[in-house]
Design a protein around this motif. Structure first.
Motif, mmCIF file in Angstrom:
data_model
loop_
_atom_site.group_PDB
_atom_site.id
_atom_site.type_symbol
_atom_site.label_atom_id
_atom_site.label_comp_id
_atom_site.label_asym_id
_atom_site.label_seq_id
_atom_site.Cartn_x
_atom_site.Cartn_y
_atom_site.Cartn_z
ATOM 1 N N SER A 1 -6.041 -3.249 -7.396
ATOM 2 C CA SER A 1 -6.882 -2.685 -6.337
ATOM 3 C C SER A 1 -6.799 -1.166 -6.303
ATOM 4 O O SER A 1 -7.799 -0.487 -6.033
ATOM 5 C CB SER A 1 -6.456 -3.241 -4.969
ATOM 6 O OG SER A 1 -6.634 -4.643 -4.926
ATOM 7 N N ARG A 2 -5.638 -0.642 -6.604
ATOM 8 C CA ARG A 2 -5.428 0.805 -6.564
ATOM 9 C C ARG A 2 -6.144 1.519 -7.714
ATOM 10 O O ARG A 2 -6.680 2.612 -7.539
ATOM 11 C CB ARG A 2 -3.925 1.103 -6.588
ATOM 12 C CG ARG A 2 -3.557 2.576 -6.467
ATOM 13 C CD ARG A 2 -2.039 2.748 -6.388
ATOM 14 N NE ARG A 2 -1.471 2.156 -5.183
ATOM 15 C CZ ARG A 2 -0.180 2.182 -4.867
ATOM 16 N NH1 ARG A 2 0.697 2.762 -5.698
ATOM 17 N NH2 ARG A 2 0.264 1.623 -3.764
ATOM 18 N N TYR A 3 -6.142 0.886 -8.885
ATOM 19 C CA TYR A 3 -6.623 1.592 -10.078
ATOM 20 C C TYR A 3 -7.954 1.126 -10.648
ATOM 21 O O TYR A 3 -8.595 1.879 -11.404
ATOM 22 C CB TYR A 3 -5.551 1.548 -11.175
ATOM 23 C CG TYR A 3 -4.492 2.592 -10.957
ATOM 24 C CD1 TYR A 3 -4.741 3.936 -11.253
ATOM 25 C CD2 TYR A 3 -3.262 2.253 -10.400
ATOM 26 C CE1 TYR A 3 -3.780 4.899 -11.025
ATOM 27 C CE2 TYR A 3 -2.299 3.218 -10.166
ATOM 28 C CZ TYR A 3 -2.566 4.541 -10.474
ATOM 29 O OH TYR A 3 -1.623 5.515 -10.232
ATOM 30 N N SER B 1 0.111 5.541 -13.955
ATOM 31 C CA SER B 1 -1.207 6.169 -13.955
ATOM 32 C C SER B 1 -1.564 6.702 -15.341
ATOM 33 O O SER B 1 -2.655 6.442 -15.864
ATOM 34 C CB SER B 1 -1.243 7.313 -12.936
ATOM 35 O OG SER B 1 -2.459 8.030 -13.024
ATOM 36 N N ASP C 1 0.816 -1.216 0.000
ATOM 37 C CA ASP C 1 0.000 0.000 0.000
ATOM 38 C C ASP C 1 0.847 1.262 0.000
ATOM 39 O O ASP C 1 0.389 2.320 -0.432
ATOM 40 C CB ASP C 1 -0.936 0.009 1.222
ATOM 41 C CG ASP C 1 -1.988 -1.096 1.128
ATOM 42 O OD1 ASP C 1 -2.266 -1.546 0.004
ATOM 43 O OD2 ASP C 1 -2.529 -1.499 2.176
ATOM 44 N N ASP D 1 3.690 3.520 -7.602
ATOM 45 C CA ASP D 1 3.251 2.768 -8.778
ATOM 46 C C ASP D 1 4.444 2.136 -9.499
ATOM 47 O O ASP D 1 4.385 0.975 -9.921
ATOM 48 C CB ASP D 1 2.509 3.689 -9.756
ATOM 49 C CG ASP D 1 1.192 4.188 -9.201
ATOM 50 O OD1 ASP D 1 0.700 3.624 -8.211
ATOM 51 O OD2 ASP D 1 0.637 5.140 -9.781
#
Length: 198
Positions: free
Chosen positions: A32-34, A77, A8, A12
């Protein structure tokens, strides 16, 4: 309380690096993040929950397969958002071309001056499309024909058949996927024939 994992707090790029070295956990952390962010991004453009979810799921499936070979010159990202936008635009283009062809075929036959051979080709294309529609599962065919031939809205079809809007959208989407490949091939074939005739 949400469980805390060391992934966590990784950036990235750090997660990408670990994923490219074989870490499934790092991929899951990026997922999970994106996934929620990219889903919202796709949904704003598509206005369809199922299509948005399917599109992002396919994006991450592709990322899982190709991600280990990526040599990014931008951030993770930026790459994921750009990939999402490109997939949405491709979906729009496929649907636009398909819908335009199906809806305008009859008008094209009646208004364009063509040679006898060209008319035969266009009629054959129409027959191919009708044949593909007839081979669809009965419920899918009924929904598709109500949409394309009777020009009913998704809500009108849902009310008429006593099913949900969501089911109508999914069935039409599946019908378009079935037709898309056949129509693409038929259009290329027809163009080649017309050029040969001329």
């Amino acid at each position: 309380m949400k469980a805390f994992f060391k992934e966590d707090i990784l950036s990235d790029n750090e997660l990408l690096g670990q994923f490219q070295q074989g870490s499934t956990v790092a991929f899951e952390a990026l997922y999970s993040r994106y996934f929620p962010r990219l889903y919202q991004h796709a949904f704003k453009m598509l206005k369809d929950q199922d299509e948005a979810q399917d599109l992002i799921q396919e994006l991450f499936t592709s990322f899982w397969i190709k991600g280990r070979e990526l040599d990014l010159t931008t951030s993770v990202s930026s790459y994921l958002y750009a990939a999402t936008r490109n997939r949405v635009l491709n979906l729009f283009e496929h649907n636009r071309v398909h819908d335009h062809y199906v809806s305008s075929l009859g008008e094209f036959l009646s208004t364009v001056e063509m040679s006898v051979d060209e008319v035969v080709i266009e009629k054959e294309l129409a027959e191919i499309i009708e044949s593909e529609i007839k081979q669809m599962p009965s419920k899918m065919r009924e929904i598709f024909e109500l949409s394309r031939k009777e020009d009913l809205s998704h809500k009108e079809i849902a009310d008429y058949l006593a099913i949900s809007d969501k089911t109508v959208k999914k069935q039409i989407s599946n019908a378009l996927k079935i037709l898309r490949m056949k129509i693409s091939y038929s259009l290329v074939f027809a163009q080649a024939c017309i050029e040969f005739i001329n």
